[in-house]
Write a protein that holds these residues in place. Structure first.
Motif, short mmCIF file in Angstrom:
data_model
loop_
_atom_site.label_atom_id
_atom_site.label_comp_id
_atom_site.label_asym_id
_atom_site.label_seq_id
_atom_site.Cartn_x
_atom_site.Cartn_y
_atom_site.Cartn_z
N SER A 1 0.84 -1.19 0.00
CA SER A 1 0.00 0.00 0.00
C SER A 1 0.87 1.25 0.00
O SER A 1 1.64 1.47 0.94
N LEU A 2 0.75 2.06 -1.03
CA LEU A 2 1.51 3.31 -1.10
C LEU A 2 1.13 4.25 0.04
O LEU A 2 2.03 4.80 0.70
N PRO A 3 -0.17 4.45 0.34
CA PRO A 3 -0.50 5.31 1.49
C PRO A 3 0.10 4.81 2.79
O PRO A 3 0.55 5.61 3.63
N SER A 4 0.12 3.50 2.99
CA SER A 4 0.72 2.94 4.20
C SER A 4 2.19 3.29 4.29
O SER A 4 2.68 3.73 5.34
N LEU A 5 2.89 3.11 3.20
CA LEU A 5 4.33 3.40 3.16
C LEU A 5 4.60 4.88 3.39
O LEU A 5 5.50 5.26 4.14
N LEU A 6 3.80 5.75 2.79
CA LEU A 6 3.98 7.19 2.95
C LEU A 6 3.70 7.63 4.39
O LEU A 6 4.43 8.46 4.94
N LEU A 7 2.65 7.08 5.00
CA LEU A 7 2.35 7.42 6.40
C LEU A 7 3.46 6.94 7.33
O LEU A 7 3.85 7.65 8.27
N GLU A 8 3.95 5.74 7.08
CA GLU A 8 5.04 5.21 7.90
C GLU A 8 6.28 6.10 7.80
O GLU A 8 6.89 6.46 8.81
N LEU A 9 6.63 6.47 6.59
CA LEU A 9 7.79 7.34 6.37
C LEU A 9 7.60 8.68 7.05
O LEU A 9 8.52 9.20 7.69
N ALA A 10 6.40 9.24 6.96
CA ALA A 10 6.12 10.51 7.62
C ALA A 10 6.30 10.40 9.13
O ALA A 10 6.90 11.26 9.78
N GLY A 11 5.79 9.31 9.71
CA GLY A 11 5.93 9.10 11.15
C GLY A 11 7.38 8.97 11.57
O GLY A 11 7.81 9.54 12.58
N PHE A 12 8.17 8.23 10.78
CA PHE A 12 9.59 8.08 11.08
C PHE A 12 10.31 9.43 11.00
O PHE A 12 11.16 9.73 11.85
N LEU A 13 9.98 10.23 9.99
CA LEU A 13 10.62 11.54 9.84
C LEU A 13 10.30 12.47 11.01
O LEU A 13 11.18 13.15 11.54
N VAL A 14 9.04 12.47 11.42
CA VAL A 14 8.63 13.31 12.55
C VAL A 14 9.36 12.87 13.82
O VAL A 14 9.90 13.70 14.56
N PHE A 15 9.39 11.57 14.06
CA PHE A 15 10.05 11.07 15.26
C PHE A 15 11.53 11.43 15.28
O PHE A 15 12.05 11.90 16.30
N LEU A 16 12.20 11.24 14.15
CA LEU A 16 13.62 11.57 14.06
C LEU A 16 13.84 13.06 14.28
O LEU A 16 14.73 13.47 15.05
N ARG A 17 13.04 13.88 13.64
CA ARG A 17 13.20 15.33 13.75
C ARG A 17 12.95 15.79 15.19
O ARG A 17 13.66 16.66 15.71
N TYR A 18 11.95 15.21 15.83
CA TYR A 18 11.64 15.54 17.23
C TYR A 18 12.82 15.22 18.14
O TYR A 18 13.20 16.04 18.98
#
Length: 188
Positions: free
Chosen positions: A38-55
């Protein structure tokens, strides 16, 4: 004993995360297809990882508390590019990459933005998993989806579940102590 277990949990989770998406990437490359992902699943996962790393970086946490996230992000980007490649839409990856890159900077323009984004991370993660499930239910075809990748992901969550379980029991014990402290005061 507890220190050894904690050490094992930390390092085994890091090791699993270092290789988490490799079975999925290998499965997609071997099948020469991203069917089932699922492309939406992959994009949401990537977004979550980016937010967590940036935080973590924004608030100056030690690298060892989030070192797996740059690795996971790199693997997700490779997987994302594979998905676009095998769907024949490599050029469509560019806008997504631009959004992710710009969000890296936007997240820290104001403190409230990164805090809000972090608070939404659990929701984003759950939405990612649910999007993958919906896609599998809709297509009734797992295609090139790697059970090993999802099994490894389950392992990393199981390690965290231990801490959540201990948190729940610690809160329960604290509440019980408070209850009996009040009972003891009434008895006096």
């Amino acid at each position: 004993m507890e220190t050894g277990l904690l050490w094992f949990c930390n390092w085994s989770t890091l090791g699993v995360c270092a290789a988490l998406k490799l079975p999925q990437i290998s499965a997609v490359l071997a099948a020469r297809s991203a069917r089932g992902i699922s492309l939406p699943s992959l994009l949401l996962e990537l977004a979550g990882f980016l937010v967590f790393l940036r935080y973590q970086q924004y608030y100056g946490y030690p690298l060892l508390t989030y070192v797996e996230f740059p690795i996971l992000i790199a693997q997700d980007i490779i997987l994302l590019l594979c998905v676009f490649h095998f769907s024949g839409n490599v050029k469509q990856a560019a806008p997504y990459m631009a959004v992710f890159l710009s969000s890296w900077f936007i997240l820290t323009l104001q403190k409230w933005i990164i805090d809000l984004a972090m608070n939404l991370c659990t929701f984003t993660s759950v939405a990612s998993k649910f999007a993958q499930l919906q896609y599998l239910w809709k297509t009734r075809d797992s295609g090139a989806v790697s059970a090993l990748t999802w099994g490894l992901s389950s392992y990393t969550c199981a390690i965290l579940t231990r801490f959540v379980t201990m948190l729940a029991f610690n809160i329960w014990i604290t509440a019980t102590i408070r209850k009996y402290q009040k009972t003891a005061v009434k008895a006096e």
